[in-house]
Scaffold this motif. Structure first.
Motif, PDB file in Angstrom:
ATOM      1  N   LEU A 124      30.111  37.903  52.144  1.00  0.00           N
ATOM      2  CA  LEU A 124      30.136  39.034  51.219  1.00  0.00           C
ATOM      3  C   LEU A 124      30.533  40.325  51.926  1.00  0.00           C
ATOM      4  CD1 LEU A 124      26.930  38.365  49.073  1.00  0.00           C
ATOM      5  CD2 LEU A 124      29.315  38.183  48.335  1.00  0.00           C
ATOM      6  N   THR A 125      30.180  40.419  53.207  1.00  0.00           N
ATOM      7  CA  THR A 125      30.478  41.639  53.962  1.00  0.00           C
ATOM      8  C   THR A 125      31.912  41.661  54.470  1.00  0.00           C
ATOM      9  OG1 THR A 125      28.163  41.813  54.670  1.00  0.00           O
ATOM     10  CG2 THR A 125      29.791  43.046  55.944  1.00  0.00           C
ATOM     11  N   TRP A 126      32.343  40.576  55.116  1.00  0.00           N
ATOM     12  CA  TRP A 126      33.621  40.596  55.825  1.00  0.00           C
ATOM     13  C   TRP A 126      34.802  40.113  54.987  1.00  0.00           C
ATOM     14  CZ3 TRP A 126      34.144  43.053  60.382  1.00  0.00           C
ATOM     15  CH2 TRP A 126      32.967  43.380  61.059  1.00  0.00           C
ATOM     16  N   LEU A 127      34.539  39.522  53.816  1.00  0.00           N
ATOM     17  CA  LEU A 127      35.632  39.097  52.951  1.00  0.00           C
ATOM     18  C   LEU A 127      35.871  40.079  51.807  1.00  0.00           C
ATOM     19  CD1 LEU A 127      35.105  35.228  52.664  1.00  0.00           C
ATOM     20  CD2 LEU A 127      36.754  36.483  54.063  1.00  0.00           C
ATOM     21  N   ASN A 128      35.347  41.276  51.957  1.00  0.00           N
ATOM     22  CA  ASN A 128      35.517  42.301  50.925  1.00  0.00           C
ATOM     23  C   ASN A 128      36.452  43.394  51.449  1.00  0.00           C
ATOM     24  OD1 ASN A 128      35.367  44.189  48.921  1.00  0.00           O
ATOM     25  ND2 ASN A 128      33.158  44.484  49.032  1.00  0.00           N
ATOM     26  N   PRO A 129      37.677  43.478  50.950  1.00  0.00           N
ATOM     27  CA  PRO A 129      38.614  44.488  51.445  1.00  0.00           C
ATOM     28  C   PRO A 129      38.111  45.914  51.300  1.00  0.00           C
ATOM     29  CG  PRO A 129      39.758  42.859  50.104  1.00  0.00           C
ATOM     30  CD  PRO A 129      38.283  42.607  49.932  1.00  0.00           C
ATOM     31  N   HIS A 130      37.248  46.147  50.282  1.00  0.00           N
ATOM     32  CA  HIS A 130      36.732  47.496  50.084  1.00  0.00           C
ATOM     33  C   HIS A 130      35.918  47.973  51.280  1.00  0.00           C
ATOM     34  CE1 HIS A 130      38.126  47.911  45.988  1.00  0.00           C
ATOM     35  NE2 HIS A 130      37.611  46.728  45.686  1.00  0.00           N
ATOM     36  N   VAL A 131      35.285  47.034  51.983  1.00  0.00           N
ATOM     37  CA  VAL A 131      34.512  47.403  53.167  1.00  0.00           C
ATOM     38  C   VAL A 131      35.420  48.051  54.202  1.00  0.00           C
ATOM     39  CG1 VAL A 131      33.182  46.497  55.098  1.00  0.00           C
ATOM     40  CG2 VAL A 131      32.763  45.637  52.796  1.00  0.00           C
ATOM     41  N   TYR A 132      36.598  47.473  54.387  1.00  0.00           N
ATOM     42  CA  TYR A 132      37.542  48.018  55.372  1.00  0.00           C
ATOM     43  C   TYR A 132      38.112  49.360  54.900  1.00  0.00           C
ATOM     44  CZ  TYR A 132      37.303  43.216  57.024  1.00  0.00           C
ATOM     45  OH  TYR A 132      36.858  42.002  57.476  1.00  0.00           O
ATOM     46  N   LEU A 133      38.404  49.450  53.613  1.00  0.00           N
ATOM     47  CA  LEU A 133      38.951  50.687  53.078  1.00  0.00           C
ATOM     48  C   LEU A 133      37.947  51.827  53.167  1.00  0.00           C
ATOM     49  CD1 LEU A 133      40.804  49.270  49.930  1.00  0.00           C
ATOM     50  CD2 LEU A 133      41.793  49.928  52.118  1.00  0.00           C
ATOM     51  N   ASP A 134      36.682  51.521  52.849  1.00  0.00           N
ATOM     52  CA  ASP A 134      35.652  52.564  52.847  1.00  0.00           C
ATOM     53  C   ASP A 134      35.263  53.004  54.253  1.00  0.00           C
ATOM     54  OD1 ASP A 134      35.614  52.576  50.123  1.00  0.00           O
ATOM     55  OD2 ASP A 134      33.804  51.359  49.918  1.00  0.00           O
ATOM     56  N   THR A 135      35.067  52.031  55.143  1.00  0.00           N
ATOM     57  CA  THR A 135      34.553  52.364  56.471  1.00  0.00           C
ATOM     58  C   THR A 135      35.661  52.706  57.465  1.00  0.00           C
ATOM     59  OG1 THR A 135      34.491  49.999  56.984  1.00  0.00           O
ATOM     60  CG2 THR A 135      32.439  51.008  56.224  1.00  0.00           C
ATOM     61  N   VAL A 136      36.604  51.782  57.639  1.00  0.00           N
ATOM     62  CA  VAL A 136      37.641  51.991  58.653  1.00  0.00           C
ATOM     63  C   VAL A 136      38.597  53.109  58.247  1.00  0.00           C
ATOM     64  CG1 VAL A 136      39.526  50.934  59.937  1.00  0.00           C
ATOM     65  CG2 VAL A 136      37.469  49.602  59.423  1.00  0.00           C
ATOM     66  N   LEU A 137      39.054  53.091  57.000  1.00  0.00           N
ATOM     67  CA  LEU A 137      40.048  54.071  56.575  1.00  0.00           C
ATOM     68  C   LEU A 137      39.434  55.386  56.117  1.00  0.00           C
ATOM     69  CD1 LEU A 137      42.569  51.770  54.666  1.00  0.00           C
ATOM     70  CD2 LEU A 137      42.736  52.674  56.968  1.00  0.00           C
ATOM     71  N   LEU A 138      38.578  55.319  55.084  1.00  0.00           N
ATOM     72  CA  LEU A 138      38.055  56.551  54.504  1.00  0.00           C
ATOM     73  C   LEU A 138      37.121  57.294  55.455  1.00  0.00           C
ATOM     74  CD1 LEU A 138      37.941  58.461  52.176  1.00  0.00           C
ATOM     75  CD2 LEU A 138      36.207  57.035  51.098  1.00  0.00           C
ATOM     76  N   LEU A 139      36.083  56.614  55.926  1.00  0.00           N
ATOM     77  CA  LEU A 139      35.154  57.272  56.851  1.00  0.00           C
ATOM     78  C   LEU A 139      35.859  57.686  58.143  1.00  0.00           C
ATOM     79  CD1 LEU A 139      31.809  55.276  56.525  1.00  0.00           C
ATOM     80  CD2 LEU A 139      32.179  57.692  56.032  1.00  0.00           C
ATOM     81  N   GLY A 140      36.792  56.849  58.589  1.00  0.00           N
ATOM     82  CA  GLY A 140      37.527  57.191  59.796  1.00  0.00           C
ATOM     83  C   GLY A 140      38.338  58.455  59.639  1.00  0.00           C
ATOM     84  N   SER A 141      38.992  58.614  58.489  1.00  0.00           N
ATOM     85  CA  SER A 141      39.812  59.805  58.262  1.00  0.00           C
ATOM     86  C   SER A 141      38.953  61.052  58.104  1.00  0.00           C
ATOM     87  CB  SER A 141      40.687  59.615  57.023  1.00  0.00           C
ATOM     88  OG  SER A 141      39.903  59.450  55.856  1.00  0.00           O
ATOM     89  N   VAL A 142      37.805  60.921  57.432  1.00  0.00           N
ATOM     90  CA  VAL A 142      36.913  62.068  57.281  1.00  0.00           C
ATOM     91  C   VAL A 142      36.310  62.449  58.633  1.00  0.00           C
ATOM     92  CG1 VAL A 142      34.811  62.926  56.179  1.00  0.00           C
ATOM     93  CG2 VAL A 142      36.389  61.494  54.883  1.00  0.00           C
ATOM     94  N   ALA A 143      35.965  61.442  59.438  1.00  0.00           N
ATOM     95  CA  ALA A 143      35.409  61.708  60.762  1.00  0.00           C
ATOM     96  C   ALA A 143      36.400  62.468  61.628  1.00  0.00           C
ATOM     97  CB  ALA A 143      35.013  60.400  61.437  1.00  0.00           C
ATOM     98  N   ALA A 144      37.685  62.145  61.488  1.00  0.00           N
ATOM     99  CA  ALA A 144      38.703  62.817  62.303  1.00  0.00           C
ATOM    100  C   ALA A 144      38.731  64.314  62.040  1.00  0.00           C
ATOM    101  CB  ALA A 144      40.073  62.196  62.021  1.00  0.00           C
ATOM    102  N   ASP A 145      38.356  64.733  60.830  1.00  0.00           N
ATOM    103  CA  ASP A 145      38.335  66.156  60.503  1.00  0.00           C
ATOM    104  C   ASP A 145      37.268  66.916  61.288  1.00  0.00           C
ATOM    105  OD1 ASP A 145      40.389  65.795  58.715  1.00  0.00           O
ATOM    106  OD2 ASP A 145      39.069  65.540  56.983  1.00  0.00           O
ATOM    107  N   HIS A 146      36.306  66.193  61.870  1.00  0.00           N
ATOM    108  CA  HIS A 146      35.224  66.835  62.623  1.00  0.00           C
ATOM    109  C   HIS A 146      35.542  66.943  64.114  1.00  0.00           C
ATOM    110  CE1 HIS A 146      32.168  67.059  59.387  1.00  0.00           C
ATOM    111  NE2 HIS A 146      32.838  66.032  58.907  1.00  0.00           N
ATOM    112  N   GLY A 147      36.756  66.568  64.487  1.00  0.00           N
ATOM    113  CA  GLY A 147      37.199  66.761  65.863  1.00  0.00           C
ATOM    114  C   GLY A 147      36.295  66.124  66.897  1.00  0.00           C
TER     115      GLY A 147
END
Length: 208
Positions: A124-147
């Protein structure tokens, strides 16, 4: 102490929490396992540790790698959609034809396989593409704004994940009184079935 540490951690906590609180396949499964009091620590640990790994990858800037491999997300979407659909059908069957001994007793839930719970949680955790979109992509991009404080932001998001899953898994035990009646189990399984089937159909529709 850098005055921006607490705001960055708070932003990470709030952003992370906002992404995982919505009812989804993973949350529905954690809720059911918590109510059954079955492999709760393992399930909570898998969910929190998986999020921590993915958030780390996102903060490290690997979101670009994920977007560069759309075929990988497509494969995960097909596998995840199929898995969610099958699990949803099993939950629907339990709701319509509950197995003997479904209700909780004072001693806890009927015996079950902890191994099955762990494998299901991993799927349920690793076969859900939304997990990658939310954590790796979205959170990653927001984190980058904090330098330079992006890792503090990431730690805040990881803490939010741990807090949520621990609260959901262990807090579900408070439902023990309600779930002493088979009718409540049928209602919970119906909710799980509706969630899984809806998400599975949506994944397959977007992927195919």
């Amino acid at each position: 102490m850098n005055s921006g540490i607490l705001p960055a951690a708070g932003a990470g906590f709030g952003t992370g929490l906002s992404l995982i609180v919505a009812i989804g396949a993973q949350n529905a499964f954690v809720l059911r396992q918590g109510a059954r009091r079955q492999a709760v620590s393992a399930v909570v640990g898998i969910c929190a540790a998986s999020d921590a790994i993915l958030i780390t990858l996102g903060v490290a800037g690997l979101g670009a790698v994920v977007t560069a491999w759309p075929a990988a997300l497509t494969a995960v979407g097909l596998a995840g959609g199929g898995f969610l659909t099958c699990y949803g059908l099993l939950a629907a069957r339990r709701a319509l034809w509950p197995p003997a001994g479904q209700a909780l007793t004072a001693g806890g839930a009927p015996a079950g396989s902890a191994r099955t719970a762990v494998l299901t949680c991993l799927a349920l955790t690793w076969l859900n593409p939304h997990v990658y979109l939310d954590t790796v992509l979205l959170l990653g991009s927001v984190a980058a704004d904090h330098g330079s404080l992006r890792w503090v932001f990431g730690l805040g998001a990881m803490l939010a994940s741990l807090t949520w899953f621990a609260g959901l898994g262990y807090g579900a035990r408070l439902l023990g009184g309600l779930l002493s009646r088979p009718g409540m189990w049928r209602a919970l399984d119906a909710l799980v079935a509706a969630t899984m089937l809806a998400m599975g159909a949506a994944l397959l529709a977007r992927t195919l």
